[in-house]
Design a protein around this motif. Structure first.
Motif, short mmCIF file in Angstrom:
data_model
loop_
_atom_site.label_atom_id
_atom_site.label_comp_id
_atom_site.label_asym_id
_atom_site.label_seq_id
_atom_site.Cartn_x
_atom_site.Cartn_y
_atom_site.Cartn_z
N ASP A 149 22.91 77.06 15.19
CA ASP A 149 21.59 77.65 15.35
C ASP A 149 20.62 77.16 14.29
O ASP A 149 19.47 76.83 14.59
N ALA A 150 21.09 77.09 13.05
CA ALA A 150 20.21 76.66 11.95
C ALA A 150 19.75 75.22 12.15
O ALA A 150 18.57 74.91 11.96
N MET A 151 20.65 74.34 12.57
CA MET A 151 20.29 72.93 12.77
C MET A 151 19.26 72.78 13.88
O MET A 151 18.26 72.09 13.72
N VAL A 152 19.48 73.44 15.00
CA VAL A 152 18.54 73.30 16.12
C VAL A 152 17.20 73.93 15.77
O VAL A 152 16.14 73.36 16.07
N ARG A 153 17.22 75.06 15.10
CA ARG A 153 15.94 75.69 14.69
C ARG A 153 15.17 74.79 13.73
O ARG A 153 13.94 74.66 13.83
N ALA A 201 15.37 71.53 13.59
CA ALA A 201 14.89 70.40 14.39
C ALA A 201 13.61 70.77 15.14
O ALA A 201 12.64 70.01 15.14
N ILE A 202 13.61 71.93 15.77
CA ILE A 202 12.43 72.37 16.52
C ILE A 202 11.25 72.59 15.58
O ILE A 202 10.13 72.18 15.87
N ALA A 203 11.51 73.17 14.42
CA ALA A 203 10.44 73.38 13.43
C ALA A 203 9.87 72.05 12.93
O ALA A 203 8.69 71.97 12.57
N ALA A 204 10.71 71.00 12.94
CA ALA A 204 10.27 69.68 12.46
C ALA A 204 9.66 68.83 13.57
O ALA A 204 9.32 67.68 13.35
N GLY A 205 9.52 69.39 14.79
CA GLY A 205 8.83 68.66 15.85
C GLY A 205 9.67 68.32 17.07
O GLY A 205 9.15 67.77 18.04
N ALA A 206 10.96 68.62 17.04
CA ALA A 206 11.82 68.35 18.20
C ALA A 206 11.53 69.38 19.29
O ALA A 206 10.84 70.37 19.06
N THR A 207 12.06 69.12 20.47
CA THR A 207 12.00 70.09 21.56
C THR A 207 13.43 70.52 21.89
O THR A 207 14.39 69.80 21.59
#
Length: 135
Positions: A86-90, A92-98
């Protein structure tokens, strides 16, 4: 003889990709860093080369695919816990990923995915072998 596996990914903006993966907590091997690319360290034995598209195009005789329009490959990262997934995906999304797909819980395996800035698909998962169904 031990074998290693190497992956080279084309990126549109090398600096932007470096910044993105640093936001996720990754580091880069300075021994394999140039103006053309960097070695993204996954662990002591695994790295992914992020290479500027202009240089990548000299490595292959076929055109670079747009990973937003055609799947080139799926990349997966194992984590030590669901919390780390969860932390990694969150991050990534905060850094601009979808988001690549919503979280999926199969009991023995928990996964979530993100699509990076260049459209590469990254699955992030935790597997609890103690929960693996017996056959």
């Amino acid at each position: 003889m031990a074998r290693n596996f190497y992956v080279t990914l084309p990126v549109k903006d090398l600096k932007r990709s470096i910044d993105f993966f640093e936001e996720l907590g990754f580091s880069f091997n300075p021994q394999f860093t140039s103006e053309n690319g960097v070695a993204l360290v996954i662990n002591d034995n695994t790295s992914v080369m992020l290479v500027a598209e202009s240089f990548f195009s000299t490595l292959s005789k076929v055109p670079i695919t747009d990973p937003r329009k055609a799947t080139e490959a799926l990349f997966s990262l194992s984590m030590d816990s669901r919390t780390e997934v969860d932390a990694m995906v969150r991050k990534a999304i905060a850094a601009g990923a979808t988001e690549g797909h919503a979280p999926e819980d199969l009991g023995f395996m928990y996964s979530w995915a993100f699509v990076d800035l260049d459209g590469h698909q990254w699955g992030v998962f935790h597997m609890d072998m103690a929960q693996l169904p017996q056959q």
